[in-house]
Scaffold this active site. Structure first.
Site: not given
Ligand code: XIL
Length: 841
Positions: A603, A654, A720, A722
């Protein structure tokens, strides 16, 4: 006293005899003369046929949940009459309200109170003007008025609290003498955007849109969505945050003669920074009118000089006399109407017209902007001449020459000629014969039609006992899951959850346990337990492990920074490089040979990347503790050190909002990665996070994005995934299943896409648990989404011919082959052979 008075008023009004069709007038009054803040939070319902009059106070927090369809009159009692709580950090729930809203001045307080109006709260959410749809979807916009038509009456000021915020209105009409001023204090920084028009109807904005003072240090932006037409008629607008037209039309209809004479900014006033782009007219949108635009304008869509009648649309800055440029794209269409020899639409540009040869989706094209001429019943003669376009020059961003693609009407025969003789550029057209246009063809583009895909698909359990990895393993693809390793019993292979994980998936990632704060909570002291447990499960059970993540600005321990963004501990560049190198080297070496791939940097891009529209190779990094302490080259260093520590590991960059080809941030992501390759930085892949909502997934743009990275020789991973839904209704679950299936299919269709990782196992574990975005219910029962993924995997597996099929289970209950003699996992649509017998399904 106030209370008594208002109830007398209410009583009096309510006791009037009312016939059935007359509106019932109700009142809520929390206005006070004192300077103490009043909070009013009682629920208000306005039923159809009722009219609610709310009298607010100069200092008030209004937090009433509101519902109903009747009309609301807000009598605004002063400049700190806030719709929301303290500092705007909370906003009331108005999601059940869709009536018409009138904002009126209510001068019961000291007249020195300044502006009378409403200050809109933001609920603590930050808006991204490059990701408007996503911001809306993710609830990052104040949507109290999104279902309403709102009218700002004379004298009212609409303002808001500080920050980059979005405020959405179904429709917003503003009367002459009203104003939209953005942040009510005139300091720098805040960027409020007023998003108008989602109810598709027309509106007039006659009030002023400008910051509260002429220092112009902060922004107020306007975004037009929806199909309707908005007319801006004020002559003193300073839309300092810019105007973005996403859909429908905006007609700028201020009085240009008066603006010029009195040096007024006009309909779309100047920007803070004159070099930046002030107005964007996107693909589906139109900018038109007979007024003036005083800032650089970038047009992917249409320009229509004149309103419905004939007129000149002017690009000029009468305040400073600076040049205003017009940027055209291969997709631009300019529509000019001719009514008669004297009266016709014109485009007058005080600066340059330049062509940028790539469209809204950053796709290059050698098409030329279209200039379409229509006759409004005009009777013309041979020799009639029309100067349709005037500017200083006509150029292109790459220095090449180009011509307008002029489309003449069916009547008369025409010619085009350009003139640059007087140090200006003009484009003229002339009638050369009364004969009908021999080259005419009807090429008007149809209006976009929205297709709704109503194909119900069955995602119920389908007797296929094979786990997801059965198919994925054989096709060489990864199907993985993020685990809260510290909360699970990953050392026990037969623990219910662990067993489910190792049976269904062939990849793993730690949801939090490999982040900086987890691995190195205090300087030099590493803590490996949970991460080791996850990695060892991966090694034991052949699940490839992704390492997430080495360098990021959140989930950092306090000894590195207390806020992630600033170098709060004042480390020097050298010291911070040491910290980063030590962390990367220690962590990557610890997991060497066991972690297949690393999200080296996570990020790192800024959310707003509008600059790529005019500077196509650019990218802007987020300001974080890493960039602040080290400089922007921290990314390169991170990759080099990771590579040195484990030369076999695949290294990824990422990010989120970089999934869809055609988005500004995706383009910036591509540019950054390409620049890293150009600098010979060891990067092997890009991670596309894919935190989406079901029903809004654009698989075409995702796939096309992957193809671009394939051309750079890079792997793409969905890292990631969802997909949020609103509830567990069948419709929502099916929509989710369909999108999980579609994204899996994108992976299968793109050879450089190696894996899809789902960001959590079961819904209750999800970081977005309120939107139920995962593939298992909290009971670990598979959701339709699970079967969606399996369908995609199985279908592709069965139609492809793996060279060396492996059987996942030692003893398959039945042995099924396709007609090519290749063993497959389960029956499929078509002819197959099961235990020696032929079946048709
Ligand atoms: C999130 C986790 O899922 C949570 O449990 C935590 O509190 C915060 O981070 N982008 C990312 C991940 O790269 O690492 C993040 O994960 C979600 C957004």
């Amino acid at each position: 006293m106030q209370k008594i008075l208002s109830s007398i008023v209410t009583l009096f009004i309510c006791s009037l005899p009312l016939s059935a069709q007359e509106v019932v007038r109700d009142t809520v009054n929390f206005s006070k003369k004192s300077n103490d803040y009043v909070t009013y939070d009682k629920r208000i319902t306005i039923s159809e046929g009722h009219e609610m009059h709310v009298f607010t106070s100069r200092f008030s927090y209004w937090l009433s949940p509101l519902s109903g369809t009747g009309n609301l009159w807000i009598h605004c009692g002063g400049e700190r009459s806030i719709l929301g709580g303290e500092k705007g950090n909370t906003i009331p729930d108005w999601s059940g309200y869709s009536g018409e809203v009138h904002l009126k001045v209510y001068k019961n307080t000291d007249p020195t109170a300044g502006a009378f109006g409403l200050v809109l709260g933001h609920g603590g959410k930050t808006f991204n003007p490059e990701e408007i749809e996503t911001s809306i979807e993710k609830g990052k916009v104040n949507s109290c008025f999104a279902r309403s038509k709102v009218i700002l009456h004379k004298g009212v000021t609409l303002s808001c609290e500080s920050g980059t915020r979005g405020y959405r209105f179904g429709q917003l009409d503003t009367e002459n003498g009203s104003s939209i001023c953005g942040y009510y204090k005139a300091n720098s920084g805040p960027k409020p955007y007023f998003i108008v028009g989602c109810n598709d109807s027309d509106a007039v904005m006659a009030g002023v849109i400008a910051p509260p003072s002429n220092t112009l240090k902060h922004n107020v932006g306007l975004i037009k969505e929806g199909k309707g037409t908005y007319r801006l008629t004020c002559n003193e607008n300073y839309i300092t945050g810019g105007l973005r037209i996403l859909q429908g039309k905006v007609f700028v209809n201020n009085d240009v003669v008066a603006a010029q004479k009195s040096k007024l900014p006009g309909g779309v006033g100047i920007m803070n920074d004159q070099n930046s782009t002030g107005v964007y007219v996107f693909d589906k949108a139109t900018l038109g009118g007979f007024g003036n635009v005083a800032c650089n304008t970038d047009v992917y869509g249409r320009i229509e000089p004149g309103d419905d009648g004939i007129g000149t649309l002017t690009f000029a800055d009468y305040v400073n006399g600076r040049k205003v440029n017009l940027m055209l794209r291969p997709t631009t269409v300019i529509n000019c109407e001719i009514a008669d020899a004297e009266s016709y639409d014109r485009l007058s540009v005080s600066g340059d017209i330049s062509l940028y040869r790539f469209g809204q989706n950053f796709v290059e094209s050698d098409a030329s902007p279209i200039l379409r001429i229509r006759l409004k019943g005009a009777v013309l003669n041979v020799g009639d001449e029309f100067t349709l376009i005037r500017s200083i020059s006509k150029k292109s961003e790459d220095g090449s020459d180009w011509q307008f693609d002029v489309r003449f009407p069916d009547r008369y025969t025409w010619e085009t000629f350009e003139d640059t003789s007087e140090g200006n550029y003009t484009l003229k057209v002339r009638v050369i014969s009364l004969a009908d246009n021999p080259n005419y063809f009807d090429d008007e583009d149809d209006d976009e039609s929205e297709e709704e895909d109503n194909n119900p698909e069955d995602f119920s359990d389908d007797d296929d006992a094979n786990p997801l990895r059965f198919y994925a393993d054989q096709m060489g693809k990864g199907i993985g899951v993020a685990l809260p390793a510290s909360k699970m019993n990953l050392k026990a292979d037969f623990d219910k959850e662990t067993k489910l994980v190792r049976t269904e998936f062939n990849m793993l990632v730690a949801e939090n346990e490999m982040k900086f704060d987890a691995l190195q909570p205090s300087r030099g002291k590493f803590s490996w337990d949970s991460a080791d447990a996850l990695v060892s499960l991966g090694v034991r059970r052949k699940l490839a492990v992704r390492g997430h993540t080495l360098v990021w600005h959140t989930q950092l321990p306090e000894w590195v920074t207390t806020d992630g963004k600033k170098n709060t501990n004042g480390f020097s560049r050298v010291e911070m490089l040491k910290i980063m190198k030590n962390h990367i080297t220690t962590v990557v070496s610890h997991f060497k040979g066991k972690v297949r791939e690393w999200d080296v940097v996570n990020e790192c891009l800024d959310d707003v990347q509008s600059q790529v529209r005019t500077n196509p190779d650019s990218y802007v990094l987020k300001k974080t503790v890493w960039s602040e302490a080290i400089g922007n080259d921290y990314i390169d260093s991170a990759f080099v050190w990771a590579h040195q520590a484990d030369p076999e590991a695949l290294l990824f960059l990422n990010d989120y909002d970089v999934e869809y080809h055609g988005k500004a941030k995706t383009q910036a992501f591509y540019n950054l990665v390409k620049s890293m390759l150009d600098r010979n930085i060891p990067i092997h892949g890009v991670g596309l996070q894919c935190h989406f909502d079901a029903g809004k997934v654009d698989t075409a743009a995702l796939s096309s994005n992957m193809k671009r990275f394939a051309q750079l020789g890079l792997v793409c991973a969905v890292t990631e995934l969802d997909l949020g839904i609103k509830d567990y209704s069948e419709q929502q679950l099916n929509r989710q299943a369909k999108d999980y299936k579609a994204i899996t299919q994108v992976m299968l269709d793109n050879p450089n896409c190696t894996s899809v990782m789902i960001w959590g196992l079961a819904d209750h574990y999800s970081w977005r648990s309120a939107s139920m975005p995962l593939i298992y219910y909290s009971s670990f029962k598979p959701k339709p989404a699970y079967f969606g993924i399996k369908k995609a995997l199985r279908n592709t597996f069965e139609t492809s011919l793996p060279s060396t099929p492996q059987v996942f289970r030692k003893e398959s209950p039945s042995r099924i082959f396709n007609l090519q003699g290749v063993q497959v996992g389960s029956p499929f649509q078509g002819v197959y052979i099961q235990n020696g017998k032929k079946y048709l399904r």
